[in-house]
Design a protein around this motif. Sequence first.
Motif, mmCIF file in Angstrom:
data_model
loop_
_atom_site.group_PDB
_atom_site.id
_atom_site.type_symbol
_atom_site.label_atom_id
_atom_site.label_comp_id
_atom_site.label_asym_id
_atom_site.label_seq_id
_atom_site.Cartn_x
_atom_site.Cartn_y
_atom_site.Cartn_z
ATOM 1 N N SER A 101 7.098 3.914 9.158
ATOM 2 C CA SER A 101 5.880 4.987 9.033
ATOM 3 C C SER A 101 5.647 5.593 10.424
ATOM 4 O O SER A 101 5.349 6.883 10.630
ATOM 5 C CB SER A 101 4.706 4.337 8.621
ATOM 6 O OG SER A 101 4.376 3.237 9.585
ATOM 7 N N ASP A 141 5.711 -2.510 7.561
ATOM 8 C CA ASP A 141 5.612 -1.431 6.647
ATOM 9 C C ASP A 141 6.069 -1.714 5.360
ATOM 10 O O ASP A 141 5.801 -0.979 4.446
ATOM 11 C CB ASP A 141 6.532 -0.065 7.107
ATOM 12 C CG ASP A 141 5.879 0.561 8.223
ATOM 13 O OD1 ASP A 141 4.679 0.466 8.642
ATOM 14 O OD2 ASP A 141 6.536 1.433 8.799
ATOM 15 N N TRP A 198 -0.459 1.688 0.296
ATOM 16 C CA TRP A 198 -0.434 1.076 1.593
ATOM 17 C C TRP A 198 -1.906 0.743 1.796
ATOM 18 O O TRP A 198 -2.797 1.359 2.562
ATOM 19 C CB TRP A 198 -0.367 2.459 2.424
ATOM 20 C CG TRP A 198 1.264 2.988 2.608
ATOM 21 C CD1 TRP A 198 1.609 4.053 1.654
ATOM 22 C CD2 TRP A 198 2.125 2.527 3.163
ATOM 23 N NE1 TRP A 198 2.927 3.933 1.947
ATOM 24 C CE2 TRP A 198 3.316 3.411 3.032
ATOM 25 C CE3 TRP A 198 2.266 1.546 4.441
ATOM 26 C CZ2 TRP A 198 4.340 3.236 3.393
ATOM 27 C CZ3 TRP A 198 3.524 1.495 5.015
ATOM 28 C CH2 TRP A 198 4.478 2.267 4.517
#
Length: 590
Positions: free
Chosen positions: A6, A507, A557
């Motif tokens: 990210s 991530d 997320w």
Amino acid sequence: MSGFTSRPELRGDFGMVSSTHWLASAAGMSVLERGGNAFDAAVATGFTLQVVEPHMNGPGGEVPAVFQPAGGTPTVLCGQGPAPAAAVPDAFDGLHRIPGSGVLPATVPGAFDAWLLLLRDHGTLPLRDVLDHAIGHARRGVAMIGPVADKIAEIAKVFTRFWPSSAALYLSRGLPTAGSRHPNPALAACYQRIVEESERSARTREARIDAARAIWREGFVAEEILTSLDGPVPDSTGTPHHALLTGDDLATWSASYETPTSLDYAGHTVHKTGPWGQGPVFLQQLRLAESLGVAELDTLSPEFVHTVTEAAKLAFADREAWYGDPNFVDVPLAELTSRGYAEQRAALVDDTASAELRPGSPNGHTPFVPDPRIADAAVAGRTSEGVEIVPSGEQRGDTCHLDVVDAAGNMVSATPSGGWLHGSPVIGNLGFPLGTRGQMFWLDPRSPSVIAPGKRPRTTLSPTLVTRAGQGVLALGTPGGDQQDQWTFNFFLRVMHTGMNLQEAIDSPMFHGNSFPSSFYPREMAPAELVAESRFGERAVAELERRGHRVSVSDAWSLGRLAAVARDPGTGELCAGADPRAGQGYAAGR
């Protein structure tokens, strides 16, 4: 998944700071740029976190850290304050569980003294220079992040009805919104006064730091704390309680150093706190991973998720059965972290998800198993005046984390927490509330974590330091309570076995299980529940459900707020990563 990030993994050779808020990371980096070392930077970062994430930590809370000075040995800093001298089970007569809010569950505040002990012994800068960022942010105000505004909105009725000092600080301008600037003048004045009084009372850097510690324990700070406890104080349901904390409790405790609990794995040594924290559960999971061949599995596969989750259930069942303050209870750590015990326990893992709490019997002893009635969830209610409240069991506290490494190889991992703004009323003249960590004790006398005077609660706070050939190579951690040693464990396996860099491993999709008693009031348990981010995909979720997991699919997320820094002892190259989840964790470095 390897190759996707990210944001970039930071690389350099001067210094790296990673934390759960960008202003805290910036404060730590500023200290490094001004000539401070990793310990100076960690202290500056920690105090800044108290200002910018008051829903996650505060001066009334605690901080454990694991650190290694360049050329030195890994060490644990214990900033976990103990139970007051009056904290015996009979003091909670009529209660089945220690409340999760108010002043009754207050332990001795540990964070301030711990940070200053670290600064005195391992830092290089004066107290004024490491507190200036925190004081400035508190005085001028910071742009409030969304989670703080949301937390205040959730608890606003408690503030206005029961905690007027909290309302005066956080609601005087109306309900805060994300992005609104919010100062804390009382906290700024408190820290400024400590700095000035300590400078007047001593001449050397070290003596001034010790003077500041004494001011906290026995000076005006202690006096204000005790004044706030003069009489019954309502918890978040409006129920009044008298605090157990006294002036003697404040004056007689200080932070300390300990030898870490350590375990060798894949050519590295992992260092955690003792069993007064949940840290050793990470080491138990490593032993189970060896026995179950987890290193050979695809870390994004249902097989990996299933195997790691089932192993975690066993380790966390042992946590509940055996962990406690080793100054009070004989914790069989050597057996719990042995290969033979892990092989025995690993035999319980098969293709089907377990819904049972299955602690082991190291050395043939009988484990503590909580009364299942204690794990019942809290029921929402109303006060006698009809005000709807959010039960303290649903107002879960969270945590911060920071990691720092400098060019010399000094490395720090710390997880400050407690003193949450929703846990206890603000002490008006100080600008912060007391902590509620006592809720993590049990009242059941069979438990190794039964409350006792001077005993440390078995906390979930779990920083991690990793060494190779005696040198620090990785520091990591995350907020998340019972999830801390699940999310960091997943991250660590990915770094060790897949070739992912720090940011790639952060991530990657995360997951955790809830199939053991929560460490927080009201101690609920969700048998066979597995929470996984949606990025694992429908096919993986279906396979996990086929194996018997009750899968709760979380947003793509949403799980974790990891931070990590690393150092290559051969080249001196430094790295850092920070979690994009929640949109506030950042690393800084060059």
